[in-house]
Design a protein around this motif. Structure first.
Motif, mmCIF file in Angstrom:
data_model
loop_
_atom_site.group_PDB
_atom_site.id
_atom_site.type_symbol
_atom_site.label_atom_id
_atom_site.label_comp_id
_atom_site.label_asym_id
_atom_site.label_seq_id
_atom_site.Cartn_x
_atom_site.Cartn_y
_atom_site.Cartn_z
ATOM 1 N N LYS A 152 -7.152 5.245 3.871
ATOM 2 C CA LYS A 152 -6.486 5.457 5.166
ATOM 3 C C LYS A 152 -5.375 4.440 5.408
ATOM 4 C CE LYS A 152 -9.275 8.754 6.763
ATOM 5 N NZ LYS A 152 -9.016 10.046 7.318
ATOM 6 N N ASP A 153 -5.471 3.258 4.761
ATOM 7 C CA ASP A 153 -4.443 2.240 5.021
ATOM 8 C C ASP A 153 -3.244 2.385 4.085
ATOM 9 O OD1 ASP A 153 -5.808 1.521 2.736
ATOM 10 O OD2 ASP A 153 -5.606 -0.637 3.095
ATOM 11 N N GLU A 154 -3.241 3.410 3.261
ATOM 12 C CA GLU A 154 -2.113 3.587 2.349
ATOM 13 C C GLU A 154 -1.025 4.438 3.004
ATOM 14 O OE1 GLU A 154 -4.044 3.348 -2.091
ATOM 15 O OE2 GLU A 154 -4.279 5.211 -0.974
ATOM 16 N N ASN A 189 0.807 -1.240 0.000
ATOM 17 C CA ASN A 189 0.000 0.000 0.000
ATOM 18 C C ASN A 189 0.833 1.281 0.000
ATOM 19 O OD1 ASN A 189 -2.386 -1.460 0.039
ATOM 20 N ND2 ASN A 189 -2.319 -1.625 2.265
ATOM 21 N N ARG A 229 -0.638 8.089 7.840
ATOM 22 C CA ARG A 229 0.558 7.465 7.247
ATOM 23 C C ARG A 229 1.055 8.309 6.079
ATOM 24 N NH1 ARG A 229 -1.133 1.142 6.925
ATOM 25 N NH2 ARG A 229 -1.747 0.906 9.084
#
Lengths: 213, 163
Positions: free
Chosen positions: A104-106, A69, A132
């Motif tokens: 959001k998870d990248e 990601n 992140r």
């Protein structure tokens, strides 16, 4: 329409306008950006502890290791991007960052020529709640100096593997951000590694797309 | 709306149809923009706010006002007037296009003046330091008060005419 009906309609429309106006005064701003919130204390701590950026070497490792990601974002203009960009990077203008094209998870790494504009983009994304997010320390210059062309001057002492020494010797080549034909084996080896990473990522994203169909 | 007499009636406070039409359009567009922005349908940051260039825009206002007073029509109403076959409307449309072409031809020598005294963009919420919603409410109330005032003026003017 009779004048009485017209008058009634006018009153009704005026009532609707007043109701919408009254509500407008209490519902807050109609602008999307107003959803952005900055926790300044947390932000300051992040900057102080140097957790807001990655070095060129770290980023090189992330690309080589196919970090999951990972999205590398070039915020320079399209001509500069076409001239040269970090392998696997995509170009997104600063003004388009605020439309939030990320999950959001990248892990998002922003870079520009130096690191000023990327750092501004970092603030935008943090304000939008993305945690992140990093900018590339030293920008594309450090990338070229430290990853693509970590040259050591022949006159340098044997201990000249330090960052400072490498910078001194690489500064001579800084004017041209593009590759030059005089750069040889180490650079080509790295380019091949990054090209492999890039094609791997491209292939896996194609596979992802096929799977999602 | 295409009649120059109707528009001239505006200046003599006899017929305030234009005022009411304009304010209705302003209130409709403002409420629409506010609520569409709030619902996330319209991105208000992408809506262009024209910049202020003080002296050239004052000069433009004077030229526009002089044309309005002489022709009795503004750009939109002149098109309506021309489309309904009125010759005065057609003359104003031709004059308007002539002015546009002339400005285009003379733009290079005019450019320095055209871009002089830049003041950036102004919006009412920014100017008064109040939230957009409060400005929306104030303008709606101002419009309603304006409509009532306009109708009172029209009634008084029609009474004076019949006397």
């Amino acid at each position: 329409m009779s004048s009485q009906n017209a008058r009634r309609l006018a009153r009704y429309l005026a009532g609707v306008a007043i109701a919408l106006g009254l509500l407008a005064a209490f519902v807050g701003s109609p602008r999307k950006q107003s959803n952005a919130r900055l926790d300044l204390d947390r932000l300051a701590r992040t900057v102080e502890s140097d957790d807001d950026n990655v070095t060129a070497v770290e980023l090189g490792d992330w690309i080589r290791n196919r970090r999951a990601n990972l999205r590398i974002v070039d915020v320079r203009d399209s001509t500069e991007f076409a001239d040269y960009h970090i392998p696997t990077a995509e170009r997104i203008a600063l003004s388009d960052l605020t439309s939030g094209p990320f999950r959001k998870d990248e892990t998002v790494v922003l870079y520009s020529g130096g690191d000023g504009r990327a750092a501004q983009g970092w603030v935008f994304l943090r304000a939008m709640g993305f945690t992140r997010v990093y900018f590339l320390k030293g920008g594309l210059y450090d990338w070229l100096d430290e990853v693509m062309n970590p040259a050591i001057s022949p006159a340098a002492p044997r201990s000249a593997g330090t960052l400072a020494e490498r910078r001194l010797s690489a500064n001579a080549n800084r004017r041209d951000l593009r590759f030059s034909s005089s750069r040889t084996a180490p650079l080509e080896k790295r380019s091949r590694e990054f090209a492999a990473a890039e094609s791997d990522i491209a292939a896996s994203s194609v596979a992802d797309r096929h799977r999602s169909r | 709306m295409g009649s120059a007499r109707k528009l001239a009636g505006q200046f003599y406070m006899r017929d305030l149809t234009v005022f009411k039409v304009m304010f209705t359009a302003i209130v409709t567009a403002m409420l629409g923009a506010f609520w569409l922005g709030w619902l996330g349908v319209l991105d208000l940051s992408k809506v262009y706010v024209p910049e202020t260039f003080l002296i050239p825009q004052l000069a433009g206002g004077v030229i526009f006002g002089a044309g309005f007073a002489m022709g009795g029509l503004c750009p939109g109403t002149s098109c309506v007037s021309a489309a309904t076959g009125r010759l005065d409307g057609f003359a104003v449309v031709m004059g308007m296009f002539g002015g546009v072409v002339l400005t285009g031809i003379l733009f290079r020598p005019l450019q320095a003046f055209y871009e002089s005294t830049p003041r950036g963009t102004f919006t009412l919420p920014g100017l008064f330091g109040v939230p957009e919603g409060v400005v929306v409410l104030a303008i709606v109330l101002l419009a309603i008060a304006g409509f009532r005032g306009a109708e009172a003026l029209e009634r008084r003017a029609s009474r004076t005419r019949t006397e």
